[in-house]
Scaffold this motif. Structure first.
Motif, PDB file in Angstrom:
ATOM      1  N   GLN A  94       0.844  -1.212   0.000  1.00  0.00           N
ATOM      2  CA  GLN A  94       0.000   0.000   0.000  1.00  0.00           C
ATOM      3  C   GLN A  94       0.870   1.250   0.000  1.00  0.00           C
ATOM      4  O   GLN A  94       1.722   1.428   0.867  1.00  0.00           O
ATOM      5  CB  GLN A  94      -0.917  -0.008   1.220  1.00  0.00           C
ATOM      6  CG  GLN A  94      -1.914  -1.146   1.187  1.00  0.00           C
ATOM      7  CD  GLN A  94      -2.766  -1.214   2.438  1.00  0.00           C
ATOM      8  OE1 GLN A  94      -2.658  -0.381   3.324  1.00  0.00           O
ATOM      9  NE2 GLN A  94      -3.619  -2.221   2.518  1.00  0.00           N
ATOM     10  N   MET A  95       0.627   2.094  -1.002  1.00  0.00           N
ATOM     11  CA  MET A  95       1.406   3.335  -1.135  1.00  0.00           C
ATOM     12  C   MET A  95       0.514   4.541  -0.842  1.00  0.00           C
ATOM     13  O   MET A  95       0.077   5.250  -1.739  1.00  0.00           O
ATOM     14  CB  MET A  95       1.951   3.448  -2.559  1.00  0.00           C
ATOM     15  CG  MET A  95       3.283   2.799  -2.755  1.00  0.00           C
ATOM     16  SD  MET A  95       3.960   3.218  -4.360  1.00  0.00           S
ATOM     17  CE  MET A  95       4.256   4.956  -4.178  1.00  0.00           C
ATOM     18  N   VAL A  96       0.203   4.760   0.411  1.00  0.00           N
ATOM     19  CA  VAL A  96      -0.623   5.900   0.818  1.00  0.00           C
ATOM     20  C   VAL A  96       0.096   6.657   1.928  1.00  0.00           C
ATOM     21  O   VAL A  96       0.274   6.123   3.023  1.00  0.00           O
ATOM     22  CB  VAL A  96      -2.030   5.454   1.296  1.00  0.00           C
ATOM     23  CG1 VAL A  96      -2.895   6.664   1.609  1.00  0.00           C
ATOM     24  CG2 VAL A  96      -2.708   4.580   0.258  1.00  0.00           C
ATOM     25  N   TYR A  97       0.562   7.862   1.618  1.00  0.00           N
ATOM     26  CA  TYR A  97       1.200   8.713   2.618  1.00  0.00           C
ATOM     27  C   TYR A  97       0.886  10.180   2.288  1.00  0.00           C
ATOM     28  O   TYR A  97       0.473  10.522   1.175  1.00  0.00           O
ATOM     29  CB  TYR A  97       2.714   8.462   2.688  1.00  0.00           C
ATOM     30  CG  TYR A  97       3.424   8.482   1.366  1.00  0.00           C
ATOM     31  CD1 TYR A  97       4.042   9.636   0.894  1.00  0.00           C
ATOM     32  CD2 TYR A  97       3.498   7.335   0.570  1.00  0.00           C
ATOM     33  CE1 TYR A  97       4.700   9.658  -0.326  1.00  0.00           C
ATOM     34  CE2 TYR A  97       4.148   7.339  -0.647  1.00  0.00           C
ATOM     35  CZ  TYR A  97       4.749   8.510  -1.083  1.00  0.00           C
ATOM     36  OH  TYR A  97       5.396   8.521  -2.302  1.00  0.00           O
ATOM     37  N   GLU A  98       1.066  11.055   3.252  1.00  0.00           N
ATOM     38  CA  GLU A  98       0.604  12.452   3.168  1.00  0.00           C
ATOM     39  C   GLU A  98       1.255  13.235   2.032  1.00  0.00           C
ATOM     40  O   GLU A  98       0.624  14.085   1.421  1.00  0.00           O
ATOM     41  CB  GLU A  98       0.864  13.169   4.497  1.00  0.00           C
ATOM     42  CG  GLU A  98      -0.124  12.773   5.582  1.00  0.00           C
ATOM     43  CD  GLU A  98       0.089  13.528   6.874  1.00  0.00           C
ATOM     44  OE1 GLU A  98       0.851  14.509   6.869  1.00  0.00           O
ATOM     45  OE2 GLU A  98      -0.509  13.120   7.886  1.00  0.00           O
ATOM     46  N   GLU A  99       2.527  12.970   1.763  1.00  0.00           N
ATOM     47  CA  GLU A  99       3.256  13.724   0.732  1.00  0.00           C
ATOM     48  C   GLU A  99       2.675  13.532  -0.667  1.00  0.00           C
ATOM     49  O   GLU A  99       2.895  14.358  -1.553  1.00  0.00           O
ATOM     50  CB  GLU A  99       4.738  13.330   0.746  1.00  0.00           C
ATOM     51  CG  GLU A  99       5.488  13.908   1.929  1.00  0.00           C
ATOM     52  CD  GLU A  99       6.973  13.577   1.910  1.00  0.00           C
ATOM     53  OE1 GLU A  99       7.465  13.110   0.870  1.00  0.00           O
ATOM     54  OE2 GLU A  99       7.624  13.781   2.947  1.00  0.00           O
ATOM     55  N   LEU A 100       1.947  12.455  -0.875  1.00  0.00           N
ATOM     56  CA  LEU A 100       1.309  12.210  -2.187  1.00  0.00           C
ATOM     57  C   LEU A 100       0.306  13.298  -2.533  1.00  0.00           C
ATOM     58  O   LEU A 100       0.126  13.644  -3.702  1.00  0.00           O
ATOM     59  CB  LEU A 100       0.578  10.861  -2.176  1.00  0.00           C
ATOM     60  CG  LEU A 100       1.384   9.590  -2.346  1.00  0.00           C
ATOM     61  CD1 LEU A 100       0.482   8.399  -2.174  1.00  0.00           C
ATOM     62  CD2 LEU A 100       2.059   9.528  -3.712  1.00  0.00           C
ATOM     63  N   PHE A 101      -0.368  13.827  -1.496  1.00  0.00           N
ATOM     64  CA  PHE A 101      -1.478  14.750  -1.709  1.00  0.00           C
ATOM     65  C   PHE A 101      -1.094  16.219  -1.519  1.00  0.00           C
ATOM     66  O   PHE A 101      -1.964  17.074  -1.431  1.00  0.00           O
ATOM     67  CB  PHE A 101      -2.636  14.377  -0.774  1.00  0.00           C
ATOM     68  CG  PHE A 101      -3.079  12.949  -0.928  1.00  0.00           C
ATOM     69  CD1 PHE A 101      -3.902  12.571  -1.973  1.00  0.00           C
ATOM     70  CD2 PHE A 101      -2.649  11.974  -0.044  1.00  0.00           C
ATOM     71  CE1 PHE A 101      -4.300  11.250  -2.130  1.00  0.00           C
ATOM     72  CE2 PHE A 101      -3.033  10.656  -0.186  1.00  0.00           C
ATOM     73  CZ  PHE A 101      -3.867  10.293  -1.239  1.00  0.00           C
ATOM     74  N   LYS A 102       0.196  16.497  -1.459  1.00  0.00           N
ATOM     75  CA  LYS A 102       0.650  17.887  -1.342  1.00  0.00           C
ATOM     76  C   LYS A 102       0.604  18.639  -2.668  1.00  0.00           C
ATOM     77  O   LYS A 102       0.577  19.863  -2.702  1.00  0.00           O
ATOM     78  CB  LYS A 102       2.071  17.935  -0.772  1.00  0.00           C
ATOM     79  CG  LYS A 102       2.105  17.709   0.730  1.00  0.00           C
ATOM     80  CD  LYS A 102       3.508  17.870   1.273  1.00  0.00           C
ATOM     81  CE  LYS A 102       3.513  17.660   2.798  1.00  0.00           C
ATOM     82  NZ  LYS A 102       4.892  17.792   3.339  1.00  0.00           N
ATOM     83  N   HIS A 103       0.643  17.887  -3.760  1.00  0.00           N
ATOM     84  CA  HIS A 103       0.601  18.475  -5.107  1.00  0.00           C
ATOM     85  C   HIS A 103      -0.514  17.817  -5.920  1.00  0.00           C
ATOM     86  O   HIS A 103      -0.870  16.672  -5.683  1.00  0.00           O
ATOM     87  CB  HIS A 103       1.947  18.296  -5.821  1.00  0.00           C
ATOM     88  CG  HIS A 103       3.081  18.941  -5.087  1.00  0.00           C
ATOM     89  ND1 HIS A 103       3.345  20.282  -5.177  1.00  0.00           N
ATOM     90  CD2 HIS A 103       3.998  18.413  -4.231  1.00  0.00           C
ATOM     91  CE1 HIS A 103       4.397  20.564  -4.413  1.00  0.00           C
ATOM     92  NE2 HIS A 103       4.813  19.444  -3.830  1.00  0.00           N
ATOM     93  N   SER A 104      -1.038  18.570  -6.886  1.00  0.00           N
ATOM     94  CA  SER A 104      -2.144  18.072  -7.721  1.00  0.00           C
ATOM     95  C   SER A 104      -1.666  16.972  -8.674  1.00  0.00           C
ATOM     96  O   SER A 104      -0.491  16.934  -9.050  1.00  0.00           O
ATOM     97  CB  SER A 104      -2.756  19.215  -8.524  1.00  0.00           C
ATOM     98  OG  SER A 104      -1.766  19.871  -9.267  1.00  0.00           O
ATOM     99  N   PRO A 105      -2.556  16.065  -9.087  1.00  0.00           N
ATOM    100  CA  PRO A 105      -2.128  14.953  -9.955  1.00  0.00           C
ATOM    101  C   PRO A 105      -1.945  15.358 -11.418  1.00  0.00           C
ATOM    102  O   PRO A 105      -2.432  16.394 -11.855  1.00  0.00           O
ATOM    103  CB  PRO A 105      -3.285  13.959  -9.807  1.00  0.00           C
ATOM    104  CG  PRO A 105      -4.473  14.796  -9.520  1.00  0.00           C
ATOM    105  CD  PRO A 105      -3.981  15.965  -8.738  1.00  0.00           C
ATOM    106  N   LEU A 106      -1.279  14.501 -12.135  1.00  0.00           N
ATOM    107  CA  LEU A 106      -1.096  14.655 -13.581  1.00  0.00           C
ATOM    108  C   LEU A 106      -2.307  14.030 -14.282  1.00  0.00           C
ATOM    109  O   LEU A 106      -2.680  12.904 -13.973  1.00  0.00           O
ATOM    110  CB  LEU A 106       0.188  13.941 -14.002  1.00  0.00           C
ATOM    111  CG  LEU A 106       0.571  13.967 -15.477  1.00  0.00           C
ATOM    112  CD1 LEU A 106       1.090  15.325 -15.889  1.00  0.00           C
ATOM    113  CD2 LEU A 106       1.627  12.906 -15.758  1.00  0.00           C
ATOM    114  N   VAL A 107      -2.913  14.771 -15.212  1.00  0.00           N
ATOM    115  CA  VAL A 107      -4.117  14.285 -15.909  1.00  0.00           C
ATOM    116  C   VAL A 107      -3.702  13.616 -17.224  1.00  0.00           C
ATOM    117  O   VAL A 107      -3.023  14.236 -18.050  1.00  0.00           O
ATOM    118  CB  VAL A 107      -5.112  15.444 -16.180  1.00  0.00           C
ATOM    119  CG1 VAL A 107      -6.374  14.928 -16.865  1.00  0.00           C
ATOM    120  CG2 VAL A 107      -5.487  16.135 -14.882  1.00  0.00           C
ATOM    121  N   ILE A 108      -4.120  12.365 -17.397  1.00  0.00           N
ATOM    122  CA  ILE A 108      -3.814  11.596 -18.625  1.00  0.00           C
ATOM    123  C   ILE A 108      -5.131  11.232 -19.295  1.00  0.00           C
ATOM    124  O   ILE A 108      -5.981  10.571 -18.692  1.00  0.00           O
ATOM    125  CB  ILE A 108      -2.990  10.333 -18.297  1.00  0.00           C
ATOM    126  CG1 ILE A 108      -1.657  10.724 -17.629  1.00  0.00           C
ATOM    127  CG2 ILE A 108      -2.737   9.516 -19.551  1.00  0.00           C
ATOM    128  CD1 ILE A 108      -0.974   9.594 -16.898  1.00  0.00           C
TER     129      ILE A 108
END
Length: 414
Positions: A123-137
């Motif tokens: 599981q790759m869920v940590y707070e730093e993931l959500f500090k920046h907006s995602p890349l849209v593909i």
């Protein structure tokens, strides 16, 4: 004394970054019938839209969409996403503020984030993931029909634009994938965490590079641990199509500039399968530009247009009447205020007059007291009560009869 809420929410005056203000912000809410899943789905979708969304937005049944629109301008909100639940099914509405358009999607199926993450081994869920907006593909959105271009532009404009010359690759840690299926006319929405792993290293060296504690129980010597064969952790590292030459150094260990690395994706959720049903020109109310199931003739469209214009005119008329009524009320209030001010002024004047009269009475009393004292000093007796009137209101008797006798003068005998 400061209240509990004031102490908790200490206001800090920080100058807002112009890039943050320019970037699109969003509200994600749910309407319609209650249910556990719709509430969780809205929270999961807020995670996708992080960090430019209201994470802990509290919505009540009393709140209308007008309430959210009234705050949207102050908070630089550009989009509003509404999950609605009806007896027919669940729907997702995507609105551009402040004037539209509005896209209505039917939710055919969905999976919550907790269900997807529970199935993963790592599981790759940590707070730093959500500090920046995602890349849209986006995939397969270049087909015929203006509605596909509109969907693509709407989803792209929901997230801040990326400047390819200045972008820091370490900030891109998530991606939102949208795939259009032309046969079923559905859109598959997926949310992934991006992980970059160095390629061409043995398992032991990779652990040392990534600052992991190695297990040396099965090795006789440390060299045995280092000389183990290159064993990949997943198919992503074996597939050369996933290999990328990095243009800059990443914050994660072992990923240096001009070195080859493999990109690995780990799903975060939620999953959504959407179908576009309707496109409206305005904000939740306007001319229907596209409908998947209902197609109307030109005559019907003209009738609808006339009805809408009539409704608009009625609304404007009511607005004018309301404005006139408010103006009348304001004038009445002003007149009442002026009258009350005049009354107050008159009251003040009467009070001043009464004060003057009271002053004069006090002065007269003092004079009368002086006269009584003078009589005592000269005659040596107490004066009668009726001799000196001590109050202004007190009247003397009608006939003033003195106590002393008037001597009659004798006529001189001639």
């Amino acid at each position: 004394m400061q209240g509990r809420c004031v102490k908790r929410n200490k206001q800090i005056n920080i100058e807002e970054d112009p890039d943050v203000i320019k970037s699109p912000h969003s509200f994600i809410i749910h309407r319609g019938l209650p249910g556990e899943h719709i509430g969780e789905l809205t929270k999961d979708f807020r995670k996708i839209m992080d960090p430019f969304t209201a994470k802990s937005l509290k919505e009540r049944k009393k709140n209308t969409i007008k309430d959210f629109l009234s705050i949207a301008g102050i908070l630089h909100v550009t989009h509003i996403c509404i999950f609605t639940k009806t007896e027919q099914g669940m729907y997702f509405k995507l609105c551009r503020l402040p004037r539209g358009p509005t896209l209505t999607f039917k939710i055919h199926s969905f999976s919550l984030s907790r269900d997807i993450i529970s199935l993963l081994k790592k599981q790759m869920v940590y707070e730093e993931l959500f500090k920046h907006s995602p890349l849209v593909i986006l995939n397969n959105f270049s087909g015929e029909g203006m509605q596909l271009k509109l969907i693509a532009s709407m989803f792209q404009n929901m997230f801040p634009t990326i400047n390819l010359t200045k972008v820091n690759l370490s900030t891109i840690r998530r991606c939102l994938c949208l795939n259009y299926n032309p046969i079923s006319k559905t859109i598959d929405l997926r949310h992934y965490a991006i992980r970059v792993v160095p390629v061409g290293l043995s398992k032991g060296v990779k652990k040392l590079v990534q600052a992991k504690v190695p297990n040396l129980s099965k090795c006789e010597d440390f060299s045995d641990f280092l000389t183990k064969g290159t064993v990949s952790e997943s198919e992503a590292e074996d597939d050369p199509s996933n290999h990328v030459t990095l243009p800059q150094k990443l914050s994660s260990r072992g990923n240096h500039a001009n070195n080859k690395s493999a990109i690995k994706l780990s799903e975060l959720g939620p999953r959504l399968t959407l179908e576009l049903i309707k496109v409206e020109d305005g904000l939740l109310d306007g001319e229907v530009l596209y409908h998947e199931y209902i197609q109307k003739s030109e005559e019907e469209k003209l009738l609808i247009k006339k009805k809408r214009e009539k409704k608009k005119k009625l609304k404007e008329k009511r607005k004018k009447i309301q404005e006139e009524n408010t103006k009348k009320k304001e004038l009445q209030k002003q007149e009442h205020k002026e009258k009350s001010l005049k009354g107050m002024q008159k009251k003040k004047e009467s009070e001043i007059l009464l004060q003057k009269i009271a002053k004069e009475s006090v002065e007269e009393n003092n004079i009368e007291d002086d006269d009584a004292q003078y009589y005592r000093d000269e005659v040596g007796e107490e004066p009668d009560k009726d001799l000196f009137a001590r109050k202004i209101g007190e009247k003397r008797p009608k006939k003033f009869i003195p106590n002393y006798k008037v001597k009659k003068q004798k006529d001189n005998e001639s």
